[in-house]
Design an enzyme around this catalytic site. Structure first.
Site, PDB file in Angstrom:
ATOM      1  N   ARG A  72      37.805  24.407  46.792  1.00  0.00           N
ATOM      2  CA  ARG A  72      38.900  24.815  46.000  1.00  0.00           C
ATOM      3  C   ARG A  72      39.831  24.941  46.418  1.00  0.00           C
ATOM      4  NH1 ARG A  72      38.602  31.448  44.357  1.00  0.00           N
ATOM      5  NH2 ARG A  72      40.362  31.846  43.666  1.00  0.00           N
ATOM      6  N   TRP A 101      30.694  35.722  47.863  1.00  0.00           N
ATOM      7  CA  TRP A 101      30.217  36.502  46.403  1.00  0.00           C
ATOM      8  C   TRP A 101      30.038  35.345  45.374  1.00  0.00           C
ATOM      9  CZ3 TRP A 101      33.425  33.644  42.441  1.00  0.00           C
ATOM     10  CH2 TRP A 101      34.843  33.646  42.798  1.00  0.00           C
ATOM     11  N   ASP A 126      44.525  32.301  48.269  1.00  0.00           N
ATOM     12  CA  ASP A 126      43.286  32.633  47.318  1.00  0.00           C
ATOM     13  C   ASP A 126      42.208  31.495  47.282  1.00  0.00           C
ATOM     14  OD1 ASP A 126      41.122  33.727  45.853  1.00  0.00           O
ATOM     15  OD2 ASP A 126      42.290  34.072  44.245  1.00  0.00           O
TER      16      ASP A 126
HETATM   17  O1  LIG Z   1      38.179  37.174  46.491  1.00  0.00           O
HETATM   18  C1  LIG Z   1      36.251  37.838  45.586  1.00  0.00           C
HETATM   19  O2  LIG Z   1      36.285  38.599  45.740  1.00  0.00           O
HETATM   20  C2  LIG Z   1      36.738  37.290  44.433  1.00  0.00           C
HETATM   21  C3  LIG Z   1      35.623  37.501  43.717  1.00  0.00           C
HETATM   22  C4  LIG Z   1      35.714  36.490  42.588  1.00  0.00           C
HETATM   23  C5  LIG Z   1      34.327  36.936  41.211  1.00  0.00           C
HETATM   24  O3  LIG Z   1      33.176  37.736  41.952  1.00  0.00           O
HETATM   25  O4  LIG Z   1      33.824  36.700  40.368  1.00  0.00           O
HETATM   26  C6  LIG Z   1      36.056  35.902  42.310  1.00  0.00           C
HETATM   27  C7  LIG Z   1      37.408  35.811  42.939  1.00  0.00           C
HETATM   28  N1  LIG Z   1      37.671  36.220  43.902  1.00  0.00           N
HETATM   29  C8  LIG Z   1      38.486  34.769  42.406  1.00  0.00           C
HETATM   30  O5  LIG Z   1      39.485  34.800  43.534  1.00  0.00           O
HETATM   31  C9  LIG Z   1      38.196  34.172  41.834  1.00  0.00           C
HETATM   32  O6  LIG Z   1      39.472  33.238  40.760  1.00  0.00           O
HETATM   33  C10 LIG Z   1      37.619  34.454  40.071  1.00  0.00           C
HETATM   34  C11 LIG Z   1      37.291  33.864  38.714  1.00  0.00           C
HETATM   35  C12 LIG Z   1      36.397  34.466  38.385  1.00  0.00           C
HETATM   36  C13 LIG Z   1      35.279  34.007  37.577  1.00  0.00           C
HETATM   37  O7  LIG Z   1      34.168  34.646  37.602  1.00  0.00           O
HETATM   38  O8  LIG Z   1      35.518  32.894  36.738  1.00  0.00           O
HETATM   39  N2  LIG Z   1      35.692  34.978  40.005  1.00  0.00           N
HETATM   40  C14 LIG Z   1      36.207  35.323  40.690  1.00  0.00           C
HETATM   41 CA   LIG Z   2      39.268  35.591  45.322  1.00  0.00          CA
END
Ligand SMILES: O=C(O)c1cc(C(=O)O)c2c(n1)C(=O)C(=O)c1cc(C(=O)O)[nH]c1-2
Ligand SMILES: [Ca+2]
Length: 579
Positions: free
Chosen positions: A330, A242, A302
């Site tokens: 992370r 992502w 995660d």
């Molecule tokens: O596992 C995923 O597919 C995924 C996607 C996203 C995303 O697309 O923004 C986040 C996360 N995980 C995630 O774990 C996370 O902490 C996170 C923070 C953010 C943000 O925009 O601040 N997106 C995401």
């Molecule tokens: Ca995630």
């Protein structure tokens, strides 16, 4: 203040065609001329670095806004302004793309993506566009990848990459490589099997698609053991790609990050689970995986590894100089890796940059961690761990500055969480429902030490592998991507006091700060038009940064934690006053 005139009329002119748009070529992307900011991270190596130095540590205290532009949208604005020959493109939450004159802030056009009216995804953000040829590419939360005419914003073609209704939405900036546009969907919290897809830039047809979780017969499939209640866990094992990757144009190899396992509890998918929480090397023409490095096996926190490592050549390893990959991950560890030019990735060293209570040690040869199982989430038991699920740092980019030889890391220490893992037998994976194996209301987020703060900016010497300086932001998380420049400055925002700051890159001294309308969690960038340097950043608090701030503010007893951070997207552009 400035030598050109801006009037309300010309600021709001809609659909003004861009004349003489400068074609984006492979050569231009490799050269990364400092006037432009063509790629989300500025160059293919992922450095977040600008060679511009008109604005420098001696004069930055005079920096002043020259124009602003409201995006007219709420939620988390996470895209850098991308600049091509004086034209600025900004993608927004809900997938608008705004094309502006980078010098005046005058609007050329605005594309509004036609997301379905009932679309609902966990992160409604966008981390930027891909510029290639005479087109602008933007991914949609609805899982599409769209080719727009750069001159007009008109959509020319579209490809369906992911299906948002099963949880495969897109937040990533697409990456342009040699006539292909690469992007992967999110979905690690929905049981989506991650992948990266390459789309032909001309036709919008699929060129290749590579899953991050190997299927039967593919190398690595054996790391998904067919044991326990879910023998087919690999089918919905997560590993979303992502974030945009990096690219070694000499070797012609991509380096990409792979996200967390799904659900979060590793005991529900026994085995190391390649390529979850790994960096992978790929062939840009075919998508073939040529090598990998897994930071931690059987990811249960995660913590993922969605950010690609930065490419640094001539990295010192004792007496030798190597082609390096450097990356603060992370999981709270900083990694130094070596690439052999053919895709093989080897471990050199790993060091914690924040407290991690789940890793007892790293194997000195391989970097493989030994776990303290008291802090590894499992099904049916409440487990706590630090850093929190958002990590020692999340997606916000670090920066590498070749002038100082330092890497600047937006870090979060002293923040932990706990939850009770559960087996979700009542929900189908990849059905569009949350499938992380926890109940969100059950998630407890807290500070390890109430008296201390969280957000930091850390500067590390990449060759000595030592921290040089650190700035503590106090009672706030830090969600600010970092820009460093040849002017000996580090720019970053991301804190709940709404400040954009400039640090002395060598010493860490705060040289300038400016309160924006909202907290900026987007990357700051530098560019130049008509010989003048500008710094641009889009403010607009939202998604996880805003949510976590609310949780921590509600718990705070010191009265120092700012709870009420205003929302709303505004593009800010700064420059030095004309002499
Ligand atoms: O596992 C995923 O597919 C995924 C996607 C996203 C995303 O697309 O923004 C986040 C996360 N995980 C995630 O774990 C996370 O902490 C996170 C923070 C953010 C943000 O925009 O601040 N997106 C995401
Ligand atoms: Ca995630």
């Amino acid at each position: 203040m400035s030598s050109y005139s801006v009037s309300a009329a010309n600021l709001t002119t809609l659909n003004k065609k861009i004349e003489n748009y400068k074609t984006v070529t492979h050569t231009r992307l490799i050269e990364a001329a400092p006037e432009d900011w063509l790629l989300p991270k500025g160059n293919y190596e992922g450095w977040m670095y600008s060679k511009l130095k008109e604005i420098n540590s001696k004069n930055v205290s005079k920096l002043t806004p020259v124009w602003t532009y409201s995006t007219n949208l709420d939620s988390g604005h996470e895209a850098p302004a991308q600049i091509n020959n004086g034209v600025m493109f900004v993608s927004t939450p809900y997938n608008n793309v705004i094309a502006l004159n980078a010098k005046t802030g005058q609007l050329y056009w605005r594309y509004k993506h036609d997301n379905p009216y009932d679309l609902s995804v966990m992160h409604n953000t966008s981390r930027g566009v891909a510029l290639w040829g005479d087109k602008v590419y933007v991914a949609g939360l609805d899982g599409t990848l769209n080719a727009l005419d750069a001159a007009t914003g008109e959509r020319l073609c579209q490809s369906q990459i992911g299906d948002w209704s099963i949880g495969a939405y897109i937040t990533s900036a697409p990456t342009p490589v040699k006539g292909k546009i690469l992007v992967g969907p999110s979905g690690g919290e929905y049981g989506v099997r991650g992948f990266l897809e390459a789309m032909d830039a001309e036709t919008c047809e699929t060129a290749w698609k590579t899953y991050s979780v190997p299927g039967p017969g593919e190398a690595g499939h054996e790391t998904w053991k067919k044991e326990g209640k879910r023998p087919d866990a690999w089918k919905y094992g997560g590993g979303s790609m992502w974030m945009p990757g990096n690219y070694d144009a000499d070797e012609d190899i991509l380096y990409w990050g792979v996200g967390n396992g799904s659900p979060w509890l590793g005991d529900q998918r026994p085995g190391d689970n390649l390529y979850v929480a790994s960096s992978i090397a790929m062939d840009p023409d075919t998508g073939k995986i040529k090598g990998h490095y897994q930071y931690h096996y059987n990811d249960s926190w995660d913590w993922a590894a969605m950010n690609a490592p930065m490419l640094i050549d001539g990295l010192k390893d004792g007496e030798k100089k190597v082609k390096g990959l450097v990356s603060p991950q992370r999981n709270g560890y900083m990694y130094w890796l070596e690439r052999d030019g053919k895709g093989k990735i080897e471990y050199l060293e790993g060091k914690p940059f924040v407290a991690n209570n789940a890793f007892k040690s790293l194997d000195p040869k391989t970097g493989r961690p030994t776990y303290d199982y008291d802090h590894v989430p499992v099904t049916g038991k409440r487990v706590s761990y630090c850093p929190s699920l958002w990590g020692g740092k999340n997606w916000p980019y670090e920066s590498y500055n070749p002038d100082t030889g330092m890497m600047y890391v937006p870090a979060n220490d002293n923040i932990c969480n706990s939850f009770k893992g559960k087996f979700q037998d009542d929900v189908e994976p990849a059905s569009g429902q949350f499938w992380a194996g926890i109940d969100i209301p059950d998630l407890d987020v807290y500070l390890a030490d109430q008296s201390k703060g969280v957000g930091q900016m850390q500067a590390w010497d990449v060759n000595k592998r030592e921290k040089v300086w650190q700035h503590d932001y106090g009672k706030t998380m830090n969600w600010g991507p970092v820009l460093s420049t040849a002017g000996n400055i580090v720019f970053s925002a991301g804190t709940n006091d709404r400040m954009l700051r400039a640090f002395d890159a060598k010493t860490g001294e705060v040289l300038w700060e400016f309160p924006l309308n909202s907290t900026a969690i987007a990357p700051p960038v530098a560019y130049e038009v008509d010989g003048k340097q500008y710094i641009a950043i889009t403010a607009g608090y939202g998604v996880d940064p805003h949510w976590t701030n609310g949780v921590l503010a509600a718990k705070d007893k010191s009265g120092e934690w700012i709870a009420d951070v205003p929302e709303g997207g505004v593009i800010w552009v700064f420059a030095l006053p004309d002499a």
